[in-house]
Enzyme design. Structure first.
Site, mmCIF file in Angstrom:
data_model
loop_
_atom_site.group_PDB
_atom_site.id
_atom_site.type_symbol
_atom_site.label_atom_id
_atom_site.label_comp_id
_atom_site.label_asym_id
_atom_site.label_seq_id
_atom_site.Cartn_x
_atom_site.Cartn_y
_atom_site.Cartn_z
ATOM 1 N N HIS A 106 61.476 -20.974 38.153
ATOM 2 C CA HIS A 106 62.663 -20.886 37.299
ATOM 3 C C HIS A 106 63.924 -21.226 38.096
ATOM 4 O O HIS A 106 64.721 -22.086 37.683
ATOM 5 C CB HIS A 106 62.768 -19.478 36.718
ATOM 6 C CG HIS A 106 63.998 -19.253 35.893
ATOM 7 N ND1 HIS A 106 63.994 -19.286 34.516
ATOM 8 C CD2 HIS A 106 65.293 -18.991 36.239
ATOM 9 C CE1 HIS A 106 65.215 -19.068 34.059
ATOM 10 N NE2 HIS A 106 66.024 -18.882 35.101
ATOM 11 N N GLU A 107 64.117 -20.555 39.220
ATOM 12 C CA GLU A 107 65.328 -20.810 39.999
ATOM 13 C C GLU A 107 65.342 -22.229 40.552
ATOM 14 O O GLU A 107 66.409 -22.848 40.662
ATOM 15 C CB GLU A 107 65.455 -19.783 41.127
ATOM 16 C CG GLU A 107 65.648 -18.354 40.646
ATOM 17 C CD GLU A 107 66.782 -18.208 39.641
ATOM 18 O OE1 GLU A 107 67.774 -18.959 39.726
ATOM 19 O OE2 GLU A 107 66.682 -17.332 38.761
ATOM 20 N N HIS A 118 66.818 -24.539 38.062
ATOM 21 C CA HIS A 118 68.277 -24.580 38.206
ATOM 22 C C HIS A 118 68.666 -25.466 39.389
ATOM 23 O O HIS A 118 69.619 -26.254 39.320
ATOM 24 C CB HIS A 118 68.823 -23.173 38.451
ATOM 25 C CG HIS A 118 68.909 -22.306 37.238
ATOM 26 N ND1 HIS A 118 69.564 -22.689 36.087
ATOM 27 C CD2 HIS A 118 68.443 -21.046 37.015
ATOM 28 C CE1 HIS A 118 69.500 -21.700 35.204
ATOM 29 N NE2 HIS A 118 68.817 -20.703 35.733
ATOM 30 N N HIS A 145 68.559 -29.025 38.589
ATOM 31 C CA HIS A 145 69.696 -29.392 37.744
ATOM 32 C C HIS A 145 70.899 -29.762 38.614
ATOM 33 O O HIS A 145 71.662 -30.680 38.279
ATOM 34 C CB HIS A 145 70.029 -28.219 36.819
ATOM 35 C CG HIS A 145 70.789 -28.597 35.594
ATOM 36 N ND1 HIS A 145 71.335 -27.663 34.742
ATOM 37 C CD2 HIS A 145 71.126 -29.808 35.063
ATOM 38 C CE1 HIS A 145 71.936 -28.269 33.742
ATOM 39 N NE2 HIS A 145 71.829 -29.568 33.922
#
Length: 683
Positions: free
Chosen positions: A472-473, A476, A479
């Site tokens: 999940h991190e 980010h 991104h």
């Protein structure tokens, strides 16, 4: 004394001289940076030339570079490597930094130029990205109070300064409450039920706190307390740990007065309500949601209600399995919150023949990091080169240079994986530098996790949920690393907050793909790949417990929306929380992901205030987006991945998020894939 923060940063990739920086260096460095930024903004505002995109908007976007790099460093250290001295500086600087932000975004000379350009935007011949930047910057000024009357602007700035002080105190109180708790396990009877990996993590936590060998300590780090609650056979100790975990900041327990956040929460809520009124809104939620994909409370509540009732039904079914496990164990007591995880683990073990202690040896941290890098390579052509010679702000930090498929450097990725007393709880991504072509800036992106470190000489073993957090991190992080925009304000994850979780939650899907698990999930001692039988059990058990977890998340989102929908703060935030949960019928044994008094998403900043719903909103987007790969028949389909890169990961905030999703998917999102993923569709 020479101040390294005021010198050129000559470290690799422009990193600061971490080892030379002391808390005392920050106040004079900020003083210089704030003055420099004010002078830059004044110069933009008073120039004789008529406003243009280049001399006003682009120039403003490029201003304050010294301040930006200082803030990135300061807040990174405050979150990940703090100290009493740095916390004192943080408290002292909170209001001045907020006052500076208000002064910049209420600067009437600059705002007149931006407002003039915005009024004439259709005739300026701007590119789509330039038009988006003008729109976002103009809105930034409006939402900061630039158009308020003079007296209202003065009051608004005072409100924002006070909020900054309170946000800082709230976050520091939570950290102090977490660091102040240690459950020592001194005897074999107190360790009863704990598998080896939990014992090892508790032993290592004791070593890191200087408690010596042979001692075991349970802290309030999620990666330690959740396994403790899941496996400890000592119900009395589970209750102690659970009460400490959920009681952070609520004034309960011994010596809790110093970390009591109840009045801080109430004052923050009161000031946010005033902030909303100054903007002409009835409540803070209306103000906050104005600049989101959802737009209003009705859209948020429709989504939360769509999930709430199926989740209640699913949790009720899970409850029967938990009660059956209690009965099988001969337990005659009532089912309490500190019992749920323990008996749910036994129910899962009985139903699926799946034991987490059997699973974790196949998920050593280093191999899971390799797995996420491999997925990023197969999807987006990225290559990660370890740079052990690049030092971070703490020895735990690992550095990787990131290269694109064309061999071009795309940025620097820093990863800080372990829990420690100087680091706040949770997991997050932040940047030391955002990407910008106009500034010639390659990104420096940081991931923080809070995994319980393995014992000396042994790897850190992750649970399946830990692996999900890792991916999940990193979503980010991607991104930020894959951002390819001209202007810094539109870079990477600086998007609308109910879009920001799409890239992160979407990347989670690859961690559970069989081909990824078969390649990288290997037993840390034998090297044996994850057996097919164990993989089948993991897949079969994937939705077990989703009713419980969905209720915990959704209940927190409902409390967030309820408290920020009030025209004024409640007198007692704890009582309001309880009343809200009772009105929605939350079963007592379930509880919340976050209670208000330690809800850092809401009160350490305004980032997720009236916005905790965004994880569910983004889950609608991410489940629908992943369906594109399923429909293509290959989770690494090159064409879909290329479209994903162009439309979602690299475009930052240069495209309106609804339009960005439509460009990728060819239509608006639908909710059914999310409900299916959580097992909440009718049978």
């Amino acid at each position: 004394m020479s101040n390294p923060l005021l010198q050129a940063w000559t470290g690799p990739h422009g990193l600061p001289p971490f080892a030379d920086v002391a808390p005392a260096h920050f106040p004079p460095a900020f003083e210089a940076a704030l003055a420099e930024h004010r002078a830059e903004v004044d110069a933009i505002a008073v120039q004789a030339e008529a406003p243009s995109f280049a001399n006003t908007v682009a120039r403003f976007d490029a201003s304050g570079r010294r301040l930006a790099r200082l803030e990135h460093l300061f807040y990174t250290l405050a979150a990940s490597a703090t100290s009493p001295e740095l916390q004192a500086v943080q408290r002292a600087l909170a209001a001045p930094l907020a006052e500076h932000g208000s002064a910049i975004y209420m600067h009437q000379g600059l705002f007149r130029r931006i407002d003039d350009l915005f009024a004439r935007r259709d005739g300026l011949g701007l590119s789509p990205e330039q038009g988006r930047l003008l729109e976002r910057v103009h809105l930034d000024f409006l939402r900061a109070g630039a158009r308020l009357a003079p007296a209202a602007r003065e009051r608004y700035a005072a409100v924002m300064a006070r909020l900054a002080e309170l946000n800082t105190r709230f976050a520091q109180n939570v950290l102090a409450a977490e660091n102040g708790y240690q459950l020592r396990l001194a005897t074999e009877a107190e360790l009863a039920g704990l598998p080896g990996f939990v014992r090892a993590a508790a032993r290592q936590a004791a070593v890191e706190r200087g408690l010596g060998e042979g001692v075991h300590v349970v802290t309030l780090s999620r990666s330690l307390i959740v396994p403790f609650l899941s496996f400890s056979a000592r119900r009395d100790l589970r209750e102690q740990a659970w009460r400490a975990w959920v009681g952070r900041g609520d004034g309960s327990g011994p010596d809790a007065a110093a970390t009591d956040n109840r009045e801080i929460c109430r004052e923050i809520l009161e000031l946010r309500a005033e902030q909303a009124r100054l903007h002409g809104h009835a409540c803070y939620a209306d103000y906050a949601l104005e600049d989101t994909m959802a737009r209003d409370r009705g859209a948020v509540m429709r989504l939360l209600e769509r999930v709430w009732h199926p989740a209640l039904a699913a949790q009720s079914r899970e409850r029967e399995a938990v009660l059956a496990a209690m009965s099988a164990a001969g337990a005659s007591h009532a089912l309490e919150p500190w019992d749920w995880r323990f008996y749910a683990e036994q129910a899962r073990r009985a139903r699926f023949e799946l034991d987490e202690a059997e699973v974790k040896p196949y998920f050593p941290l280093d191999r899971m990091v390799a797995a996420m890098f491999d997925c990023a390579g197969r999807l987006f052509g990225l290559r990660f080169q370890a740079r052990p010679d690049i030092a971070g702000y703490h020895p735990d930090v690992r550095a990787y240079e990131v290269f694109g498929a064309d061999g071009r450097l795309r940025g620097l990725f820093l990863q800080d994986n372990f829990a420690r007393p100087t680091k706040r709880s949770g997991a997050w991504m932040n940047a030391l530098r955002y990407q910008s072509r106009a500034l010639g800036a390659t990104p420096v992106i940081l991931n923080n996790n809070n995994f319980a470190r393995g014992a000396a000489g042994e790897p850190t073993l992750l649970s399946f949920d830990d692996v999900r957090t890792l991916f999940h991190e990193f979503g980010h992080g991607l991104h930020g690393l894959l951002s390819d925009v001209e202007h810094e304000r539109l870079s990477g994850p600086q998007v609308l907050r109910d879009f920001i979780e799409l890239p992160s939650q979407l990347f989670e899907h690859w961690m559970a793909e069989p081909q990824v698990l078969k390649a990288f999930a290997r037993h840390w001692q034998t090297g044996e790949p994850l057996p097919d039988a164990l993989l089948d059990k993991l897949q079969a058990a994937r939705q077990f417990g989703q009713g419980y977890e969905t209720l915990r998340y959704t209940a927190s989102a409902l409390v967030d929306m309820a408290v920020h929908s009030l025209p004024a703060a409640p007198d007692d935030v704890v009582a309001f929380e309880q009343q809200t949960l009772a009105a929605w019928g939350l079963p007592a044994e379930v509880g919340l992901n976050h209670r208000l008094t330690h809800f850092q998403h809401l009160f350490s900043s305004a980032g997720y205030a009236a916005g905790y719903y965004v994880y569910l909103w983004a889950e609608v987007l991410d489940c629908d987006a992943f369906e594109a790969f399923t429909e293509a028949g290959d989770v690494f389909d090159a064409g879909v991945a290329a479209r994903l890169l162009q439309c979602i990961y690299s475009s930052g905030n240069s495209v309106e998020p609804g339009e960005a999703f439509r460009r990728f998917r060819g239509r608006d999102p639908v909710v059914e894939p999310m409900l299916k993923e959580r097992g909440l569709l009718p049978a």
